[in-house]
Design a protein around this motif. Structure first.
Motif, PDB file in Angstrom:
ATOM      1  N   ASP A   8       0.919  -1.205   0.074  1.00  0.00           N
ATOM      2  CA  ASP A   8      -0.009   0.119  -0.077  1.00  0.00           C
ATOM      3  C   ASP A   8       0.826   1.240  -0.038  1.00  0.00           C
ATOM      4  O   ASP A   8       0.051   2.203   0.006  1.00  0.00           O
ATOM      5  CB  ASP A   8      -0.865   0.093   1.184  1.00  0.00           C
ATOM      6  CG  ASP A   8      -0.290  -0.076   2.480  1.00  0.00           C
ATOM      7  OD1 ASP A   8       1.026  -0.384   2.598  1.00  0.00           O
ATOM      8  OD2 ASP A   8      -0.885   0.251   3.587  1.00  0.00           O
ATOM      9  N   GLY A   9       2.015   1.298  -0.076  1.00  0.00           N
ATOM     10  CA  GLY A   9       3.002   2.397  -0.266  1.00  0.00           C
ATOM     11  C   GLY A   9       3.092   3.126  -1.562  1.00  0.00           C
ATOM     12  O   GLY A   9       2.568   2.507  -2.658  1.00  0.00           O
ATOM     13  N   LYS A  10       3.188   4.357  -1.566  1.00  0.00           N
ATOM     14  CA  LYS A  10       3.244   5.181  -2.867  1.00  0.00           C
ATOM     15  C   LYS A  10       4.344   4.562  -3.794  1.00  0.00           C
ATOM     16  O   LYS A  10       5.313   4.191  -3.302  1.00  0.00           O
ATOM     17  CB  LYS A  10       3.765   6.554  -2.549  1.00  0.00           C
ATOM     18  CG  LYS A  10       2.779   7.388  -1.848  1.00  0.00           C
ATOM     19  CD  LYS A  10       3.075   8.614  -1.540  1.00  0.00           C
ATOM     20  CE  LYS A  10       2.111   9.644  -0.793  1.00  0.00           C
ATOM     21  NZ  LYS A  10       2.720  10.762  -0.401  1.00  0.00           N
ATOM     22  N   PRO A  11       3.922   4.398  -4.925  1.00  0.00           N
ATOM     23  CA  PRO A  11       4.788   3.725  -5.958  1.00  0.00           C
ATOM     24  C   PRO A  11       6.109   4.622  -6.402  1.00  0.00           C
ATOM     25  O   PRO A  11       5.751   5.662  -6.569  1.00  0.00           O
ATOM     26  CB  PRO A  11       3.738   3.513  -7.330  1.00  0.00           C
ATOM     27  CG  PRO A  11       2.555   3.551  -6.658  1.00  0.00           C
ATOM     28  CD  PRO A  11       2.501   4.437  -5.570  1.00  0.00           C
ATOM     29  N   VAL A  12       7.002   4.068  -6.221  1.00  0.00           N
ATOM     30  CA  VAL A  12       8.279   4.594  -6.766  1.00  0.00           C
ATOM     31  C   VAL A  12       8.862   3.940  -7.946  1.00  0.00           C
ATOM     32  O   VAL A  12       9.353   2.602  -7.633  1.00  0.00           O
ATOM     33  CB  VAL A  12       9.384   4.989  -5.632  1.00  0.00           C
ATOM     34  CG1 VAL A  12      10.438   5.594  -6.286  1.00  0.00           C
ATOM     35  CG2 VAL A  12       8.683   5.902  -4.573  1.00  0.00           C
ATOM     36  N   ILE A  13       9.103   4.468  -9.173  1.00  0.00           N
ATOM     37  CA  ILE A  13       9.638   3.586 -10.227  1.00  0.00           C
ATOM     38  C   ILE A  13      11.129   4.162 -10.588  1.00  0.00           C
ATOM     39  O   ILE A  13      11.150   5.447 -10.655  1.00  0.00           O
ATOM     40  CB  ILE A  13       8.818   3.793 -11.381  1.00  0.00           C
ATOM     41  CG1 ILE A  13       7.648   3.046 -11.147  1.00  0.00           C
ATOM     42  CG2 ILE A  13       9.669   3.131 -12.588  1.00  0.00           C
ATOM     43  CD1 ILE A  13       6.699   3.212 -12.358  1.00  0.00           C
ATOM     44  N   LEU A  14      12.355   3.465 -10.310  1.00  0.00           N
ATOM     45  CA  LEU A  14      13.904   4.048 -10.477  1.00  0.00           C
ATOM     46  C   LEU A  14      14.175   3.343 -11.839  1.00  0.00           C
ATOM     47  O   LEU A  14      14.226   2.123 -12.177  1.00  0.00           O
ATOM     48  CB  LEU A  14      14.478   3.456  -9.185  1.00  0.00           C
ATOM     49  CG  LEU A  14      13.762   4.172  -7.805  1.00  0.00           C
ATOM     50  CD1 LEU A  14      14.744   3.386  -6.780  1.00  0.00           C
ATOM     51  CD2 LEU A  14      13.753   5.445  -7.681  1.00  0.00           C
ATOM     52  N   LEU A  15      14.894   4.300 -12.630  1.00  0.00           N
ATOM     53  CA  LEU A  15      15.288   3.910 -13.891  1.00  0.00           C
ATOM     54  C   LEU A  15      16.841   4.160 -13.967  1.00  0.00           C
ATOM     55  O   LEU A  15      17.296   4.957 -13.653  1.00  0.00           O
ATOM     56  CB  LEU A  15      14.419   4.752 -14.889  1.00  0.00           C
ATOM     57  CG  LEU A  15      12.883   4.722 -14.955  1.00  0.00           C
ATOM     58  CD1 LEU A  15      12.367   5.900 -15.786  1.00  0.00           C
ATOM     59  CD2 LEU A  15      12.615   3.105 -15.349  1.00  0.00           C
ATOM     60  N   HIS A  16      17.452   3.024 -14.433  1.00  0.00           N
ATOM     61  CA  HIS A  16      18.888   2.990 -14.611  1.00  0.00           C
ATOM     62  C   HIS A  16      19.332   3.518 -15.874  1.00  0.00           C
ATOM     63  O   HIS A  16      18.642   3.677 -16.774  1.00  0.00           O
ATOM     64  CB  HIS A  16      19.370   1.667 -14.213  1.00  0.00           C
ATOM     65  CG  HIS A  16      19.098   0.787 -15.291  1.00  0.00           C
ATOM     66  ND1 HIS A  16      20.073   0.510 -16.518  1.00  0.00           N
ATOM     67  CD2 HIS A  16      18.045  -0.478 -15.275  1.00  0.00           C
ATOM     68  CE1 HIS A  16      19.331  -0.523 -17.238  1.00  0.00           C
ATOM     69  NE2 HIS A  16      18.399  -0.914 -16.615  1.00  0.00           N
ATOM     70  N   GLY A  17      20.603   3.962 -15.837  1.00  0.00           N
ATOM     71  CA  GLY A  17      21.450   4.201 -17.258  1.00  0.00           C
ATOM     72  C   GLY A  17      22.105   3.176 -17.872  1.00  0.00           C
ATOM     73  O   GLY A  17      22.119   1.809 -17.770  1.00  0.00           O
TER      74      GLY A  17
END
Length: 336
Positions: free
Chosen positions: A62-71
């Motif tokens: 139920d946490g706020k979604p965080v999407i992390l994108l690599h290089g």
């Protein structure tokens, strides 16, 4: 890097940006020990658009979604210390492998091996749709920073907030035609190398050695060990990695075709759309990769905005080199 280089490479107009001065809060010592984690809580797969996406996941459902994108040439392990810290703070974290990296694969052999900027951004929207994520905080650097910028600019309704290393990275084939001063061109040596058959063959033959050299030059003060590099280097064994790397850089130079289905998106990006969502941009004090000056992109962010410099010899792979600074930026931008 000269202002001329920044403006030309990233399509920023000098006249519109003259005279900008930014307060740059400096962040120093990192309380999260970089390298303290070597694995993720969970590794998963999901079919999304044209891809079967491999991704790491952590945090309460139920946490706020965080999407992390690599290089490039990095992978999801750029966030191996960031993800658990955000999960502990109550966020639901997703870290997908980009197309051509790690366990992300195309669903069809007939899909063009295309890595133009619009394709990577569309992958994120497809990923969100597949996971039924309506809106997320986005964070990224390098290819991932550009991708996050594009999603925030063109799909603000899907973006709660943005953390972008090196700021506004949206590009344009037309702007990339303009020659730069020799010292600036030198920083892009590998882009010219990749434009040749010799460069493509060389990257295919020496992928791991090549990418390690990029790590060293882009983060000259980062003392990563063999285990850290080798953990990420496995992602470069993806069967499409070389083709997509070459295509990405050739497309930027106008030497490779994109897909017609992305033409409308690229037309919007060529106008350098403003990013309206709350944003924090970050820059390491020892970033050895080409990057624009903060003053060159400040006006591209029209919502609540702050720039932070991260000190302590921090290079291009900022989330892995300074995870606490990145975590703090995500938490702070969420409160904007």
């Amino acid at each position: 890097m000269s202002n001329v280089f920044s403006q030309l490479r990233y399509g920023l107009v000098a006249a519109a940006l003259a005279g900008i001065s930014l307060a740059q809060p400096a962040l120093a010592a990192d309380p999260i020990v970089p390298g303290a984690h070597t694995e993720f809580a969970s590794l998963k797969h999901i079919k999304a658009g044209v891809l079967d996406v491999g991704y790491a996941e952590d945090g309460p459902k139920d946490g706020k979604p965080v999407i992390l994108l690599h290089g490039w040439p990095y992978d999801i392990y750029s966030y191996v210390d960031v993800a658990p810290a955000l999960a502990a703070a109550g966020y639901h974290v997703y870290v997908p492998y980009l197309r051509g990296f790690g366990t992300t694969h195309f669903l069809s052999a007939d899909t063009p091996r295309n890595a133009q900027q619009a394709a990577l951004a569309t992958d994120v929207i497809d990923f969100m749709d597949a996971l039924h994520i309506d809106k997320a905080i986005l964070g990224g650097y390098d290819w991932g920073g550009r991708t996050a910028d594009i999603v925030a600019a063109l799909w603000p309704e899907r973006t709660r907030a943005l953390v972008s290393v090196s700021g506004y990275l949206i590009g344009s084939q037309e702007v990339n035609k303009a020659p730069l001063p020799p010292a600036a061109e030198l920083q892009w040596w590998y882009q010219f190398y990749f434009s040749t058959p010799r460069g493509e063959a060389g990257y295919a033959k020496y992928t791991h050695d090549f990418d390690r050299l990029i790590w060293q030059t882009a983060s000259p003060q980062w003392k990563f060990d063999d285990a850290t590099y080798n953990r990420s280097a496995k992602a470069f064994d993806n069967p499409d990695h070389v083709a997509l790397t070459i295509q990405n850089y050739r497309w930027r130079q106008g030497l490779a075709q994109g897909e017609a289905r992305f033409d409308a998106i690229e037309q919007k990006l060529a106008a350098f759309p403003a990013i309206t969502v709350p944003t924090i941009t970050l820059e390491g004090d020892a970033n050895g990769a080409p990057h624009p000056a903060p003053a060159a992109y400040a006006k591209r962010f029209t919502g609540k905005y702050e720039h932070r410099q991260v000190n302590g010899g921090i290079g291009h792979n900022l989330p892995q080199e300074a995870p606490a600074a990145f975590v703090k930026a995500i938490e702070d931008v969420d409160r904007f």
